[in-house]
Design a protein around this motif. Structure first.
Motif, PDB file in Angstrom:
ATOM      1  N   LEU A  68      43.078   0.375 -37.387  1.00 49.82           N
ATOM      2  CA  LEU A  68      42.778  -0.936 -37.949  1.00 49.82           C
ATOM      3  C   LEU A  68      44.013  -1.594 -38.549  1.00 49.82           C
ATOM      4  CD1 LEU A  68      40.636  -3.014 -38.438  1.00 49.82           C
ATOM      5  CD2 LEU A  68      39.884  -1.756 -40.451  1.00 49.82           C
ATOM      6  N   ALA A  69      44.839  -0.834 -39.255  1.00 49.39           N
ATOM      7  CA  ALA A  69      46.042  -1.406 -39.857  1.00 49.39           C
ATOM      8  C   ALA A  69      46.972  -1.963 -38.783  1.00 49.39           C
ATOM      9  CB  ALA A  69      46.762  -0.362 -40.696  1.00 49.39           C
ATOM     10  N   ASP A  70      47.086  -1.256 -37.648  1.00 54.77           N
ATOM     11  CA  ASP A  70      47.929  -1.736 -36.549  1.00 54.77           C
ATOM     12  C   ASP A  70      47.325  -2.967 -35.889  1.00 54.77           C
ATOM     13  OD1 ASP A  70      49.602   0.379 -37.080  1.00 54.77           O
ATOM     14  OD2 ASP A  70      48.761   1.658 -35.502  1.00 54.77           O
ATOM     15  N   LEU A  71      45.996  -3.012 -35.828  1.00 51.10           N
ATOM     16  CA  LEU A  71      45.329  -4.186 -35.260  1.00 51.10           C
ATOM     17  C   LEU A  71      45.624  -5.424 -36.098  1.00 51.10           C
ATOM     18  CD1 LEU A  71      43.332  -5.360 -33.175  1.00 51.10           C
ATOM     19  CD2 LEU A  71      41.472  -4.694 -34.710  1.00 51.10           C
ATOM     20  N   ILE A  72      45.572  -5.284 -37.419  1.00 47.67           N
ATOM     21  CA  ILE A  72      45.883  -6.417 -38.313  1.00 47.67           C
ATOM     22  C   ILE A  72      47.319  -6.862 -38.121  1.00 47.67           C
ATOM     23  CG2 ILE A  72      46.082  -7.116 -40.731  1.00 47.67           C
ATOM     24  CD1 ILE A  72      43.815  -5.123 -41.345  1.00 47.67           C
ATOM     25  N   THR A  73      48.231  -5.920 -38.025  1.00 44.42           N
ATOM     26  CA  THR A  73      49.641  -6.258 -37.817  1.00 44.42           C
ATOM     27  C   THR A  73      49.835  -7.025 -36.522  1.00 44.42           C
ATOM     28  OG1 THR A  73      50.348  -4.290 -39.041  1.00 44.42           O
ATOM     29  CG2 THR A  73      51.956  -5.286 -37.557  1.00 44.42           C
ATOM     30  N   ARG A  74      49.077  -6.649 -35.494  1.00 46.00           N
ATOM     31  CA  ARG A  74      49.261  -7.250 -34.161  1.00 46.00           C
ATOM     32  C   ARG A  74      48.681  -8.659 -34.080  1.00 46.00           C
ATOM     33  NH1 ARG A  74      50.165  -4.843 -29.044  1.00 46.00           N
ATOM     34  NH2 ARG A  74      50.547  -6.549 -27.592  1.00 46.00           N
ATOM     35  N   VAL A  75      47.495  -8.883 -34.641  1.00 45.15           N
ATOM     36  CA  VAL A  75      46.822 -10.166 -34.415  1.00 45.15           C
ATOM     37  C   VAL A  75      46.551 -10.943 -35.692  1.00 45.15           C
ATOM     38  CG1 VAL A  75      45.751  -9.287 -32.316  1.00 45.15           C
ATOM     39  CG2 VAL A  75      44.479  -9.187 -34.474  1.00 45.15           C
ATOM     40  N   ARG A 127      41.488   2.603 -47.580  1.00 47.13           N
ATOM     41  CA  ARG A 127      40.799   2.337 -46.323  1.00 47.13           C
ATOM     42  C   ARG A 127      39.352   1.953 -46.551  1.00 47.13           C
ATOM     43  NH1 ARG A 127      39.727   6.311 -41.239  1.00 47.13           N
ATOM     44  NH2 ARG A 127      39.062   4.691 -39.800  1.00 47.13           N
ATOM     45  N   LEU A 128      38.692   2.645 -47.462  1.00 46.89           N
ATOM     46  CA  LEU A 128      37.304   2.313 -47.768  1.00 46.89           C
ATOM     47  C   LEU A 128      37.186   0.880 -48.280  1.00 46.89           C
ATOM     48  CD1 LEU A 128      36.154   5.615 -49.492  1.00 46.89           C
ATOM     49  CD2 LEU A 128      35.383   4.761 -47.277  1.00 46.89           C
ATOM     50  N   GLN A 129      38.107   0.484 -49.145  1.00 50.84           N
ATOM     51  CA  GLN A 129      38.083  -0.883 -49.670  1.00 50.84           C
ATOM     52  C   GLN A 129      38.273  -1.892 -48.546  1.00 50.84           C
ATOM     53  OE1 GLN A 129      41.163  -0.633 -52.677  1.00 50.84           O
ATOM     54  NE2 GLN A 129      39.675  -0.321 -54.325  1.00 50.84           N
ATOM     55  N   MET A 130      39.192  -1.614 -47.629  1.00 50.36           N
ATOM     56  CA  MET A 130      39.442  -2.530 -46.529  1.00 50.36           C
ATOM     57  C   MET A 130      38.227  -2.632 -45.609  1.00 50.36           C
ATOM     58  SD  MET A 130      42.616  -2.581 -43.820  1.00 50.36           S
ATOM     59  CE  MET A 130      42.289  -0.915 -43.234  1.00 50.36           C
ATOM     60  N   LEU A 131      37.647  -1.500 -45.245  1.00 50.43           N
ATOM     61  CA  LEU A 131      36.490  -1.519 -44.358  1.00 50.43           C
ATOM     62  C   LEU A 131      35.292  -2.209 -45.004  1.00 50.43           C
ATOM     63  CD1 LEU A 131      36.658   2.084 -42.851  1.00 50.43           C
ATOM     64  CD2 LEU A 131      36.866  -0.052 -41.571  1.00 50.43           C
ATOM     65  N   GLY A 132      35.047  -1.896 -46.276  1.00 51.90           N
ATOM     66  CA  GLY A 132      33.880  -2.444 -46.949  1.00 51.90           C
ATOM     67  C   GLY A 132      34.034  -3.896 -47.333  1.00 51.90           C
ATOM     68  N   GLU A 133      35.182  -4.264 -47.911  1.00 57.34           N
ATOM     69  CA  GLU A 133      35.373  -5.611 -48.448  1.00 57.34           C
ATOM     70  C   GLU A 133      35.871  -6.593 -47.397  1.00 57.34           C
ATOM     71  OE1 GLU A 133      37.927  -5.221 -51.823  1.00 57.34           O
ATOM     72  OE2 GLU A 133      36.627  -3.753 -52.824  1.00 57.34           O
ATOM     73  N   ASP A 134      36.849  -6.196 -46.594  1.00 52.52           N
ATOM     74  CA  ASP A 134      37.446  -7.129 -45.627  1.00 52.52           C
ATOM     75  C   ASP A 134      36.719  -7.144 -44.293  1.00 52.52           C
ATOM     76  OD1 ASP A 134      39.429  -7.832 -47.455  1.00 52.52           O
ATOM     77  OD2 ASP A 134      40.748  -6.201 -46.804  1.00 52.52           O
ATOM     78  N   PHE A 135      36.043  -6.034 -43.939  1.00 53.47           N
ATOM     79  CA  PHE A 135      35.438  -5.946 -42.610  1.00 53.47           C
ATOM     80  C   PHE A 135      33.932  -5.703 -42.655  1.00 53.47           C
ATOM     81  CE2 PHE A 135      39.897  -5.364 -41.968  1.00 53.47           C
ATOM     82  CZ  PHE A 135      40.158  -6.004 -40.768  1.00 53.47           C
TER      83      PHE A 135
END
Length: 444
Positions: A68-75, A127-135
């Motif tokens: 997921l972190a690489d996906l954010i960096t890419r797009v 990671r939990l914060q990113m998945l829960g809050e951002d996604f």
């Protein structure tokens, strides 16, 4: 053997859509296009489910092969969110079709657990914060004790639990898709390899050994075996074979090792396993870049099980299966339009059932419902995978990554044991000091 209802195409045919490849993506595209009113033909070189689509673990959860972190960096964050939402919708599609009144007998079970080979407590929180809050994804963090309470091994540390993920019998699901597609009017022809495709003009021309076909849309939904008709696409995929085995019934022994009823994967992609039929383990092995008979890997799979769960003792593998999957260089599936009326849905190695389901919906709706969300995959263009040299390099890199991951895990477990020994030593020293009436003094 080809199904009698899916004999080789031996007569000229016209259709709105021609799908090349009767795997998960191809059958979903065919089904969804037919539901939108198109006449659809599927051409399969061998038979439905002969390759990777018919030999998978059946885990369904959101996400892609690219971290997921690489996906954010890419797009960027916004497009990454939209792509992640699409992956969740793909999982929802599979769950809807896995209902007992749609495709019966899939043996659905809930929950997926991703475990770490190293101690990553701080990274886990982020990671939990990113998945829960951002996604907007339902996830739970599991501490080491909870992971080891359900997976009785010192090999794993923290975990990320996906309560809405699930598992199904993947092969039965694939065959169920073929049945649904036939009911929707799709015509599936097995033993019908495509020799050439002329994608010029409004009506595309497809040549097979025994017949010619014309269609307004052609979808390349094959794997690494597309060959000459789509050599450019085939050359962007690194062929990777993964093999799995199922144990004999383990009875009470299984509960001494695993009580988690969902699927388990580790963050390094080495272990992937789950309980099936109540007291058997299904376990996939590390990957290779060459084809072999699945039964050759039975011993390696059994050894890996004993390495992770020594308490199981000697385990017999009674079933093995495996097949090739196409892995892209950038780690994302290839979904979109290569030129007017020529579509691609490929590169699903390391992607999961949800992603092929998502691709089927996206491409069918792009063709007949003016849905332009395939544009989100435009940044992940076709990238040459290196041919034969790429296979050798891919195998070497995979071997190096597995060895590095194993070393990291060994070091993490050593540090954990060393800390435990230090705590015991300090406790003993404190007890001895207490008995002798000595110990650290407070300064005046």
């Amino acid at each position: 053997m080809a199904d009698e209802d899916r004999a080789r195409l031996t007569f000229p045919l016209d259709a709105d859509v021609c799908v090349v490849g009767a795997g998960l993506a191809g059958l979903t595209i065919a089904l969804e296009a037919a539901r939108l009113g198109a006449s659809v033909v599927v051409l399969e070189a061998r038979y439905v489910g002969w390759s990777a689509s018919g030999h998978q673990m059946g885990t369904v959860m959101p996400g892609f092969g690219l971290p997921l972190a690489d996906l954010i960096t890419r797009v960027g964050l916004e497009d990454a969110r939209e792509l992640w939402t699409l992956s969740k919708q793909g999982a929802d599609y599979v769950r809807t079709h896995a209902a007992e009144d749609v495709i019966p007998g899939l043996g659905i079970s809930d929950g997926a657990l991703e475990v770490s080979n190293v101690d990553v407590g701080e990274k886990l929180i982020a990671r939990l914060q990113m998945l829960g809050e951002d996604f907007d994804t339902d996830v739970q963090g599991w501490q080491i004790d909870r992971v080891r309470d359900t997976l009785k091994t010192q090999r794993y540390f923290h975990g990320v639990y996906y309560p809405k993920a699930f598992q199904i019998d993947g092969r039965k699901y694939l065959m169920g898709l073929a049945t649904l597609a036939k009911q929707a009017g799709v015509r599936i022809f097995e033993d019908t390899p495509v020799i050439s495709i002329d994608a010029g003009g409004i009506r595309k021309r497809i040549v097979t050994p025994s017949a010619r076909l014309r269609a307004s849309h052609v979808v390349l939904a094959g794997n690494v075996h597309l060959g000459a008709p789509a050599q450019r696409l085939s050359d962007t995929l690194l062929p990777v074979w993964r093999y799995a085995g199922i144990t004999e019934p383990l009875g009470e022994r299984l509960a001494e090792a695993v009580t988690f009823q969902g699927s388990v994967t580790d963050t390094d992609g080495i272990d992937h396993f789950r309980i099936v039929e109540g007291d058997r383990l299904m376990w996939s092995s590390p990957e290779t870049t060459w084809a072999a008979k699945p039964e050759r890997f039975a011993g390696a799979i059994a050894r890996r099980m004993r390495q992770v769960f020594p308490q199981l003792g000697k385990v017999a593998i009674t079933e093995t299966f495996g097949g090739p999957m196409g892995q892209t260089v950038h780690g994302m599936p290839q979904i979109g339009q290569m030129r007017q009326g020529l579509w691609v849905a490929s590169g699903f190695g390391h992607q999961g059932l949800n992603t092929s389901a998502m691709a089927g919906q996206l491409i069918a709706r792009a063709m007949y419902a003016r849905d332009d969300r395939t544009r989100l995959f435009a940044p992940f263009e076709l990238v040459w995978a290196g041919g034969r040299i790429g296979r050798v390099v891919g195998h070497a890199v995979g071997l190096w990554q597995r060895q590095t991951s194993a070393l990291d895990g060994t070091l993490a477990r050593y540090r954990e044991r060393a800390l435990a020994r230090e705590l015991v030593r300090e406790a003993r020293l404190a007890a001895a000091n207490a008995r002798a009436g000595t110990g650290p003094r407070l300064s005046d």
